[in-house]
Design a protein around this motif. Structure first.
Motif, PDB file in Angstrom:
ATOM      1  N   TYR A 119       0.972  -1.152  -0.017  1.00  0.00           N
ATOM      2  CA  TYR A 119      -0.078   0.193   0.039  1.00  0.00           C
ATOM      3  C   TYR A 119       0.918   1.318  -0.172  1.00  0.00           C
ATOM      4  CZ  TYR A 119      -2.835   3.877   1.369  1.00  0.00           C
ATOM      5  OH  TYR A 119      -3.232   5.153   1.413  1.00  0.00           O
ATOM      6  N   PHE A 120       1.842   1.174   0.932  1.00  0.00           N
ATOM      7  CA  PHE A 120       2.578   2.477   0.980  1.00  0.00           C
ATOM      8  C   PHE A 120       3.556   2.723  -0.168  1.00  0.00           C
ATOM      9  CE2 PHE A 120       1.137   2.434   5.476  1.00  0.00           C
ATOM     10  CZ  PHE A 120       0.772   3.737   5.535  1.00  0.00           C
ATOM     11  N   GLY A 121       4.099   1.544  -0.755  1.00  0.00           N
ATOM     12  CA  GLY A 121       4.791   1.595  -2.063  1.00  0.00           C
ATOM     13  C   GLY A 121       3.970   2.313  -3.135  1.00  0.00           C
TER      14      GLY A 121
ATOM     15  N   ILE B 272      -8.946   3.593  -4.089  1.00  0.00           N
ATOM     16  CA  ILE B 272      -9.970   3.068  -4.973  1.00  0.00           C
ATOM     17  C   ILE B 272      -9.433   2.282  -6.278  1.00  0.00           C
ATOM     18  CG2 ILE B 272     -11.673   4.004  -6.840  1.00  0.00           C
ATOM     19  CD1 ILE B 272     -12.358   4.655  -3.731  1.00  0.00           C
ATOM     20  N   ALA B 273      -8.075   2.544  -6.560  1.00  0.00           N
ATOM     21  CA  ALA B 273      -7.361   1.631  -7.812  1.00  0.00           C
ATOM     22  C   ALA B 273      -7.390   0.151  -7.261  1.00  0.00           C
ATOM     23  CB  ALA B 273      -6.149   2.300  -8.050  1.00  0.00           C
ATOM     24  N   ALA B 274      -7.201   0.103  -5.866  1.00  0.00           N
ATOM     25  CA  ALA B 274      -6.842  -1.450  -5.446  1.00  0.00           C
ATOM     26  C   ALA B 274      -8.392  -2.057  -5.232  1.00  0.00           C
ATOM     27  CB  ALA B 274      -6.286  -1.039  -3.924  1.00  0.00           C
ATOM     28  N   ILE B 275      -9.195  -1.218  -4.857  1.00  0.00           N
ATOM     29  CA  ILE B 275     -10.677  -1.758  -4.916  1.00  0.00           C
ATOM     30  C   ILE B 275     -11.039  -2.171  -6.467  1.00  0.00           C
ATOM     31  CG2 ILE B 275     -13.128  -1.337  -4.269  1.00  0.00           C
ATOM     32  CD1 ILE B 275     -11.898   0.520  -2.111  1.00  0.00           C
ATOM     33  N   ILE B 276     -10.934  -1.368  -7.348  1.00  0.00           N
ATOM     34  CA  ILE B 276     -11.328  -1.482  -8.549  1.00  0.00           C
ATOM     35  C   ILE B 276     -10.749  -2.523  -9.684  1.00  0.00           C
ATOM     36  CG2 ILE B 276     -12.950   0.514  -8.735  1.00  0.00           C
ATOM     37  CD1 ILE B 276      -9.896   0.046 -11.191  1.00  0.00           C
ATOM     38  N   ALA B 277      -9.384  -2.850  -8.880  1.00  0.00           N
ATOM     39  CA  ALA B 277      -8.335  -3.664  -9.937  1.00  0.00           C
ATOM     40  C   ALA B 277      -8.856  -5.041 -10.167  1.00  0.00           C
ATOM     41  CB  ALA B 277      -7.150  -3.454  -9.166  1.00  0.00           C
TER      42      ALA B 277
ATOM     43  N   MET C 210      -7.668   9.991   4.874  1.00  0.00           N
ATOM     44  CA  MET C 210      -7.743   8.805   3.749  1.00  0.00           C
ATOM     45  C   MET C 210      -6.636   8.046   3.824  1.00  0.00           C
ATOM     46  SD  MET C 210     -10.091   9.470   1.569  1.00  0.00           S
ATOM     47  CE  MET C 210      -9.327   8.293   0.441  1.00  0.00           C
ATOM     48  N   VAL C 211      -5.421   8.441   4.123  1.00  0.00           N
ATOM     49  CA  VAL C 211      -4.314   7.510   4.403  1.00  0.00           C
ATOM     50  C   VAL C 211      -4.457   6.611   5.386  1.00  0.00           C
ATOM     51  CG1 VAL C 211      -1.679   7.300   5.046  1.00  0.00           C
ATOM     52  CG2 VAL C 211      -2.586   8.930   3.338  1.00  0.00           C
ATOM     53  N   ALA C 212      -4.885   6.837   6.683  1.00  0.00           N
ATOM     54  CA  ALA C 212      -5.298   6.091   7.645  1.00  0.00           C
ATOM     55  C   ALA C 212      -6.508   5.087   7.414  1.00  0.00           C
ATOM     56  CB  ALA C 212      -5.742   7.084   9.061  1.00  0.00           C
ATOM     57  N   GLY C 213      -7.437   5.558   6.918  1.00  0.00           N
ATOM     58  CA  GLY C 213      -8.548   4.814   6.491  1.00  0.00           C
ATOM     59  C   GLY C 213      -8.236   3.699   5.305  1.00  0.00           C
ATOM     60  N   SER C 214      -7.340   4.240   4.539  1.00  0.00           N
ATOM     61  CA  SER C 214      -6.766   3.143   3.473  1.00  0.00           C
ATOM     62  C   SER C 214      -6.008   2.276   3.886  1.00  0.00           C
ATOM     63  CB  SER C 214      -6.098   4.042   2.384  1.00  0.00           C
ATOM     64  OG  SER C 214      -6.861   4.881   1.937  1.00  0.00           O
TER      65      SER C 214
ATOM     66  N   LEU D 172      -8.061  -0.532   5.610  1.00  0.00           N
ATOM     67  CA  LEU D 172      -8.971  -1.045   4.679  1.00  0.00           C
ATOM     68  C   LEU D 172      -8.331  -1.972   3.827  1.00  0.00           C
ATOM     69  CD1 LEU D 172     -11.897  -1.291   3.549  1.00  0.00           C
ATOM     70  CD2 LEU D 172     -11.485   0.515   2.042  1.00  0.00           C
ATOM     71  N   PHE D 173      -6.860  -1.632   3.657  1.00  0.00           N
ATOM     72  CA  PHE D 173      -6.214  -2.359   2.335  1.00  0.00           C
ATOM     73  C   PHE D 173      -5.788  -3.811   2.679  1.00  0.00           C
ATOM     74  CE2 PHE D 173      -2.239  -3.527  -0.155  1.00  0.00           C
ATOM     75  CZ  PHE D 173      -2.732  -2.964  -1.378  1.00  0.00           C
ATOM     76  N   ASP D 174      -5.935  -4.427   3.936  1.00  0.00           N
ATOM     77  CA  ASP D 174      -5.322  -5.619   4.069  1.00  0.00           C
ATOM     78  C   ASP D 174      -6.669  -6.695   3.458  1.00  0.00           C
ATOM     79  OD1 ASP D 174      -3.240  -5.715   5.362  1.00  0.00           O
ATOM     80  OD2 ASP D 174      -3.835  -6.506   7.167  1.00  0.00           O
ATOM     81  N   TYR D 175      -7.831  -6.208   3.790  1.00  0.00           N
ATOM     82  CA  TYR D 175      -8.966  -6.529   3.160  1.00  0.00           C
ATOM     83  C   TYR D 175      -9.190  -6.763   1.640  1.00  0.00           C
ATOM     84  CZ  TYR D 175      -9.903  -6.433   8.118  1.00  0.00           C
ATOM     85  OH  TYR D 175      -9.870  -6.284   9.633  1.00  0.00           O
ATOM     86  N   VAL D 176      -8.680  -5.567   1.208  1.00  0.00           N
ATOM     87  CA  VAL D 176      -8.841  -5.429  -0.014  1.00  0.00           C
ATOM     88  C   VAL D 176      -7.818  -6.281  -1.033  1.00  0.00           C
ATOM     89  CG1 VAL D 176      -8.712  -3.569  -2.046  1.00  0.00           C
ATOM     90  CG2 VAL D 176      -9.678  -2.996   0.039  1.00  0.00           C
ATOM     91  N   TRP D 177      -6.559  -6.165  -0.620  1.00  0.00           N
ATOM     92  CA  TRP D 177      -5.414  -6.653  -1.304  1.00  0.00           C
ATOM     93  C   TRP D 177      -5.600  -8.479  -1.115  1.00  0.00           C
ATOM     94  CZ3 TRP D 177      -2.114  -5.882  -4.588  1.00  0.00           C
ATOM     95  CH2 TRP D 177      -1.319  -6.459  -4.836  1.00  0.00           C
ATOM     96  N   LYS D 178      -5.894  -8.980  -0.154  1.00  0.00           N
ATOM     97  CA  LYS D 178      -6.174 -10.246   0.349  1.00  0.00           C
ATOM     98  C   LYS D 178      -7.690 -10.823   0.057  1.00  0.00           C
ATOM     99  CE  LYS D 178      -4.384 -13.980   3.452  1.00  0.00           C
ATOM    100  NZ  LYS D 178      -3.728 -13.992   4.702  1.00  0.00           N
ATOM    101  N   GLU D 179      -7.877 -11.584  -0.825  1.00  0.00           N
ATOM    102  CA  GLU D 179      -9.113 -12.184  -1.498  1.00  0.00           C
ATOM    103  C   GLU D 179      -9.932 -12.646  -0.186  1.00  0.00           C
ATOM    104  OE1 GLU D 179     -10.092 -13.525  -5.174  1.00  0.00           O
ATOM    105  OE2 GLU D 179      -8.015 -13.021  -5.633  1.00  0.00           O
TER     106      GLU D 179
END
Lengths: 223, 211
Positions: free
Chosen positions: A95-97, A150-155, A209-213, A216-223
């Motif tokens: 995410y941070f990368g 949003i890019a991570a969510i829609i990818a 936005m950064v804190a929320g993302s 959230l990112f763990d759940y988005v990234w790992k199906e």
């Protein structure tokens, strides 16, 4: 320390990949040149005031974010390298990368857009450089932070293009409006203290936005 | 020899409302090998991804233990090597660049320096090591996946369709990798091929679910 090193390695990988493939930069630069040219032709018979110029500047930055920032995750998905990244890095590192890469990209493009405005629009005179730089940097980072998650969510979805615009537009309204307001102040010669309330809104937006993302990112990234 | 252990409890995976598999439970230790077999669509690749820690189960747990201590989820990636048809390396980079970049992201550049040349030679890509992966044949890409999977000397090696796209020499390479892994760690093979399934001591047969 190793998480920082891994994050840096993700950014370096994306920059190197972009350098080899020109996956995003060429099309975004073409978009910026075309958009600024159209605005130049449209405004040739009027003497644009700071409000109009500020609005037009942020319209170009806005559509640049809308058209290019999704590629950080969409390109991994299309090339089938998402699984490879999942095997070598934690979601936080990814995410941070990706956020850093998008930030570098949009700051670079904002610099190009600013240079083009200064060259082609005689009325675009930055009276308060400090206010202008802080406005564009905070506004662009706000755009990058919203665009990245949003890019991570829609990818992983099929109708990526439509979904990206629909989900991103409401999120970008706040930095867009406040960025315009503080840019007008920079063009009119306001002091840093006069633009402070705008900076506080932009900085708060970025942090939320950064804190929320991040959460959230763990759940988005790992199906 | 370390006491590495993989423990699977009540593992269930559903996609939408369709159940892929239900309540799988097993454990594997160093020296163990497991074949996952079943018809197309039975969930072999899904189970492989869950065991590798890149896909979340709907229920149940996959845990790795080293000397009785549970390895944190963030560290699991350092102990697993995965070869899969769903895994691709970066086509704009060469074999060497891919291994170097992915080692840097994994934060073990030292291992890259120690092992990359040896592995690229082992998988037979040394003469083409500086060519972009985009111009490799599918068999060469499959060989490079083995170099990537073995770079960090994983305790668990998961092979999904291990010999796809490989020629006879490539198949011999896979047999050698399998032999070494069975000696030093845990091997899991997801396959439809009965000969490949025979490489392993244990076997799970997944049934295609109708619900």
């Amino acid at each position: 320390m190793s998480a920082f090193g891994s994050t840096y390695a993700v950014v370096a990988k994306d920059i190197r990949s972009e350098w080899r493939t020109r996956y995003a930069v060429n099309s975004l630069l073409m978009f910026v040149v075309t958009a600024v040219s159209i605005i130049l032709f449209a405004l040739r018979s009027v003497d644009p005031n700071p409000e109009l110029l500020s609005g037009m500047l942020w319209v170009v930055i806005f559509f640049t974010a809308m058209s290019g920032m999704s590629r950080v995750f969409v390109s991994e998905e299309e090339r089938g390298t998402t699984l490879t990244l999942q095997l070598v890095a934690t979601p936080t590192v990814i995410y941070f990368g990706k956020l850093l890469f998008n930030s570098v990209l949009i700051l670079f493009l904002s610099f190009i857009i600013t240079a083009m405005y200064m060259i082609f629009f005689s009325g675009f005179t930055i009276q308060s450089p400090g206010v202008y730089v802080i406005s564009v940097v905070l506004g662009s980072l706000g755009f990058a932070s919203a665009s990245t998650i949003i890019a991570a969510i829609i990818a992983k979805t099929r109708s990526r293009g439509t979904l990206y615009a629909v989900l991103l537009f409401p999120l970008l309204i706040i930095p867009l409006m406040v960025g315009m307001s503080s840019t007008i102040k920079a063009l009119e010669g306001s002091t840093l203290s006069e633009a402070l309330s705008d900076f506080q809104v932009l900085a708060s937006y970025l942090m939320v936005m950064v804190a929320g993302s991040y959460l959230l990112f763990d759940y988005v990234w790992k199906e | 020899m370390n006491s590495f252990k993989l423990v699977v409890r009540d593992l269930t995976k559903d996609f939408n409302r369709r159940s892929i598999f239900r309540q799988l439970a097993f454990s594997l230790t160093v020296g163990d090998s497991l074949a996952i077999t079943g018809k197309n669509g039975s969930g072999k690749s899904t189970l492989s991804k869950i065991l590798a820690g890149v896909l979340s189960p709907s229920q149940g747990t996959v845990e790795y233990f080293l000397d009785g201590v549970r390895i944190q989820e963030e560290q699991m990636k350092d102990t697993v090597g995965f070869v899969s048809p769903y895994l691709n390396l970066y086509e704009e980079f060469s074999a060497v660049e891919n291994l170097k970049i992915l080692s840097q992201i994994r934060s073990n550049k030292k291992r890259f320096e120690e092992r990359a040349d040896e592995l690229i030679r082992m998988v037979g890509l040394w003469p083409r090591r500086d060519d972009p992966v985009g111009i490799y044949s599918s068999g060469m890409k499959q060989r490079l996946k083995y170099a990537f999977a073995l770079l960090h000397e994983p305790q668990i090696l998961i092979l999904d369709e291990p010999t796809s796209n490989l020629d006879e020499e490539g198949m011999e390479l896979v047999k050698e990798v399998v032999r070494r892994q069975k000696k030093n760690g845990i091997l899991i093979v997801a396959t439809n091929d009965s000969l490949e399934a025979k490489w392993c001591k244990k076997k799970i047969v997944l049934k295609v679910s109708s619900t």
